[in-house]
Design a protein around this motif. Structure first.
Motif, PDB file in Angstrom:
ATOM      1  N   LEU A  11       3.348  28.963  31.738  1.00 48.13           N
ATOM      2  CA  LEU A  11       3.353  30.112  30.729  1.00 48.13           C
ATOM      3  C   LEU A  11       4.558  29.718  29.879  1.00 48.13           C
ATOM      4  O   LEU A  11       4.419  29.614  28.780  1.00 48.13           O
ATOM      5  CB  LEU A  11       3.417  31.436  31.120  1.00 48.13           C
ATOM      6  CG  LEU A  11       3.537  32.666  30.277  1.00 48.13           C
ATOM      7  CD1 LEU A  11       2.527  32.696  29.316  1.00 48.13           C
ATOM      8  CD2 LEU A  11       3.772  33.745  31.004  1.00 48.13           C
ATOM      9  N   LEU A  45       1.302  39.589  34.030  1.00 45.61           N
ATOM     10  CA  LEU A  45       2.447  38.725  34.894  1.00 45.61           C
ATOM     11  C   LEU A  45       2.214  39.164  36.324  1.00 45.61           C
ATOM     12  O   LEU A  45       2.486  40.100  36.734  1.00 45.61           O
ATOM     13  CB  LEU A  45       3.644  38.692  34.225  1.00 45.61           C
ATOM     14  CG  LEU A  45       4.518  37.525  34.531  1.00 45.61           C
ATOM     15  CD1 LEU A  45       4.041  36.074  34.490  1.00 45.61           C
ATOM     16  CD2 LEU A  45       5.785  37.874  33.934  1.00 45.61           C
ATOM     17  N   PHE A  76      -3.051  31.414  32.382  1.00 44.77           N
ATOM     18  CA  PHE A  76      -1.902  30.380  32.614  1.00 44.77           C
ATOM     19  C   PHE A  76      -2.080  30.819  34.396  1.00 44.77           C
ATOM     20  O   PHE A  76      -2.185  31.779  34.851  1.00 44.77           O
ATOM     21  CB  PHE A  76      -0.663  30.967  32.201  1.00 44.77           C
ATOM     22  CG  PHE A  76      -0.413  30.777  30.696  1.00 44.77           C
ATOM     23  CD1 PHE A  76      -0.217  29.486  29.948  1.00 44.77           C
ATOM     24  CD2 PHE A  76      -0.706  31.992  29.999  1.00 44.77           C
ATOM     25  CE1 PHE A  76      -0.238  29.483  28.756  1.00 44.77           C
ATOM     26  CE2 PHE A  76      -0.850  31.650  28.497  1.00 44.77           C
ATOM     27  CZ  PHE A  76      -0.484  30.434  27.952  1.00 44.77           C
ATOM     28  N   TYR A  77      -1.494  29.715  35.171  1.00 46.34           N
ATOM     29  CA  TYR A  77      -1.635  29.622  36.655  1.00 46.34           C
ATOM     30  C   TYR A  77      -0.262  29.585  37.211  1.00 46.34           C
ATOM     31  O   TYR A  77       0.024  29.361  38.579  1.00 46.34           O
ATOM     32  CB  TYR A  77      -2.732  28.510  36.767  1.00 46.34           C
ATOM     33  CG  TYR A  77      -3.974  28.847  36.074  1.00 46.34           C
ATOM     34  CD1 TYR A  77      -4.719  29.844  36.535  1.00 46.34           C
ATOM     35  CD2 TYR A  77      -4.285  28.010  35.230  1.00 46.34           C
ATOM     36  CE1 TYR A  77      -5.815  30.233  35.848  1.00 46.34           C
ATOM     37  CE2 TYR A  77      -5.591  28.429  34.507  1.00 46.34           C
ATOM     38  CZ  TYR A  77      -6.317  29.406  34.871  1.00 46.34           C
ATOM     39  OH  TYR A  77      -7.399  29.621  34.066  1.00 46.34           O
ATOM     40  N   ASP A  78       0.723  29.607  36.748  1.00 45.65           N
ATOM     41  CA  ASP A  78       2.114  29.511  37.193  1.00 45.65           C
ATOM     42  C   ASP A  78       2.987  29.937  35.919  1.00 45.65           C
ATOM     43  O   ASP A  78       2.671  29.768  34.758  1.00 45.65           O
ATOM     44  CB  ASP A  78       2.660  28.426  37.914  1.00 45.65           C
ATOM     45  CG  ASP A  78       2.684  27.076  37.249  1.00 45.65           C
ATOM     46  OD1 ASP A  78       3.452  27.084  36.241  1.00 45.65           O
ATOM     47  OD2 ASP A  78       2.030  26.196  37.585  1.00 45.65           O
ATOM     48  N   GLY A  79       4.288  30.570  36.367  1.00 52.44           N
ATOM     49  CA  GLY A  79       5.278  31.012  35.370  1.00 52.44           C
ATOM     50  C   GLY A  79       5.939  29.939  34.792  1.00 52.44           C
ATOM     51  O   GLY A  79       6.162  29.760  33.489  1.00 52.44           O
ATOM     52  N   TYR A 102       4.879  29.124  25.927  1.00 50.87           N
ATOM     53  CA  TYR A 102       5.081  30.122  25.074  1.00 50.87           C
ATOM     54  C   TYR A 102       5.683  30.092  23.663  1.00 50.87           C
ATOM     55  O   TYR A 102       6.806  29.377  23.581  1.00 50.87           O
ATOM     56  CB  TYR A 102       5.841  31.213  26.154  1.00 50.87           C
ATOM     57  CG  TYR A 102       5.904  32.567  25.752  1.00 50.87           C
ATOM     58  CD1 TYR A 102       4.963  33.536  26.113  1.00 50.87           C
ATOM     59  CD2 TYR A 102       6.844  33.254  24.823  1.00 50.87           C
ATOM     60  CE1 TYR A 102       4.720  34.787  25.795  1.00 50.87           C
ATOM     61  CE2 TYR A 102       6.795  34.472  24.419  1.00 50.87           C
ATOM     62  CZ  TYR A 102       5.887  35.227  24.797  1.00 50.87           C
ATOM     63  OH  TYR A 102       5.905  36.467  24.328  1.00 50.87           O
ATOM     64  N   ALA A 162      -1.812  37.068  27.035  1.00 48.76           N
ATOM     65  CA  ALA A 162      -1.424  36.019  28.094  1.00 48.76           C
ATOM     66  C   ALA A 162      -1.878  36.786  29.568  1.00 48.76           C
ATOM     67  O   ALA A 162      -1.316  37.660  29.794  1.00 48.76           O
ATOM     68  CB  ALA A 162      -0.288  35.375  27.947  1.00 48.76           C
ATOM     69  N   CYS A 209      -1.190  35.641  33.426  1.00 48.27           N
ATOM     70  CA  CYS A 209      -0.661  34.541  34.304  1.00 48.27           C
ATOM     71  C   CYS A 209      -0.512  35.029  35.791  1.00 48.27           C
ATOM     72  O   CYS A 209       0.044  35.962  36.353  1.00 48.27           O
ATOM     73  CB  CYS A 209       0.762  34.283  33.793  1.00 48.27           C
ATOM     74  SG  CYS A 209       1.880  32.960  34.815  1.00 48.27           S
ATOM     75  N   ASP A 210      -1.465  34.370  36.565  1.00 49.77           N
ATOM     76  CA  ASP A 210      -1.424  34.630  37.852  1.00 49.77           C
ATOM     77  C   ASP A 210      -1.698  33.113  38.607  1.00 49.77           C
ATOM     78  O   ASP A 210      -2.464  32.433  38.208  1.00 49.77           O
ATOM     79  CB  ASP A 210      -2.599  35.575  38.092  1.00 49.77           C
ATOM     80  CG  ASP A 210      -2.527  36.139  39.658  1.00 49.77           C
ATOM     81  OD1 ASP A 210      -2.543  35.280  40.598  1.00 49.77           O
ATOM     82  OD2 ASP A 210      -2.321  37.457  39.991  1.00 49.77           O
ATOM     83  N   ASP A 211      -1.257  32.853  40.003  1.00 49.08           N
ATOM     84  CA  ASP A 211      -1.732  31.709  40.475  1.00 49.08           C
ATOM     85  C   ASP A 211      -2.905  31.522  41.211  1.00 49.08           C
ATOM     86  O   ASP A 211      -3.356  30.606  41.672  1.00 49.08           O
ATOM     87  CB  ASP A 211      -0.325  31.330  41.623  1.00 49.08           C
ATOM     88  CG  ASP A 211      -0.470  32.427  42.695  1.00 49.08           C
ATOM     89  OD1 ASP A 211      -0.305  33.743  42.296  1.00 49.08           O
ATOM     90  OD2 ASP A 211      -0.220  32.215  43.740  1.00 49.08           O
ATOM     91  N   VAL A 246      -7.221  35.721  37.234  1.00 48.65           N
ATOM     92  CA  VAL A 246      -7.060  35.537  35.984  1.00 48.65           C
ATOM     93  C   VAL A 246      -8.490  35.775  35.341  1.00 48.65           C
ATOM     94  O   VAL A 246      -8.769  36.448  34.138  1.00 48.65           O
ATOM     95  CB  VAL A 246      -6.533  34.237  35.555  1.00 48.65           C
ATOM     96  CG1 VAL A 246      -6.860  33.750  33.906  1.00 48.65           C
ATOM     97  CG2 VAL A 246      -5.130  33.937  35.924  1.00 48.65           C
TER      98      VAL A 246
END
Length: 84
Positions: free
Chosen positions: A43, A56, A37-40, A47, A5, A7-9, A14
């Motif tokens: 994700l 992350l 994924f584009y925000d926590g 998940y 995975a 995850c980065d805005d 990404v």
């Protein structure tokens, strides 16, 4: 197969990390599944302990990477987390 995975805005990060990982896995003959994924929160909402590695970003709006990592670790003590 390695399940990863990212995850980065910032979508471009990404995409860049995905490209690097796919190229590397192709070179070594390793199958890989990568999901972006584009925000926590995004994700965490999706998940389900299926990933071997989570890349992350630390600084993200809404939920930063440190908070997301803490919640991931509660659900999945075995996943490897790499901070960006």
């Amino acid at each position: 197969m390695i399940k990863i995975a990212i995850c980065d805005d910032e979508r471009r990060f990404v995409d860049q990390i995905r490209d690097i990982l796919e190229e590397y896995c192709e070179e070594i003959g390793q199958m890989v599944y990568i999901e972006g994924f584009y925000d926590g929160r995004m994700l965490l909402d999706q998940y389900s302990c299926q990933f071997d590695v989570v890349f992350l970003d630390i600084r993200m709006p809404q939920m930063d990477g440190m908070e997301a990592a803490k919640k991931i670790r509660e659900r999945d003590p075995n996943v490897t987390i790499v901070f960006l």
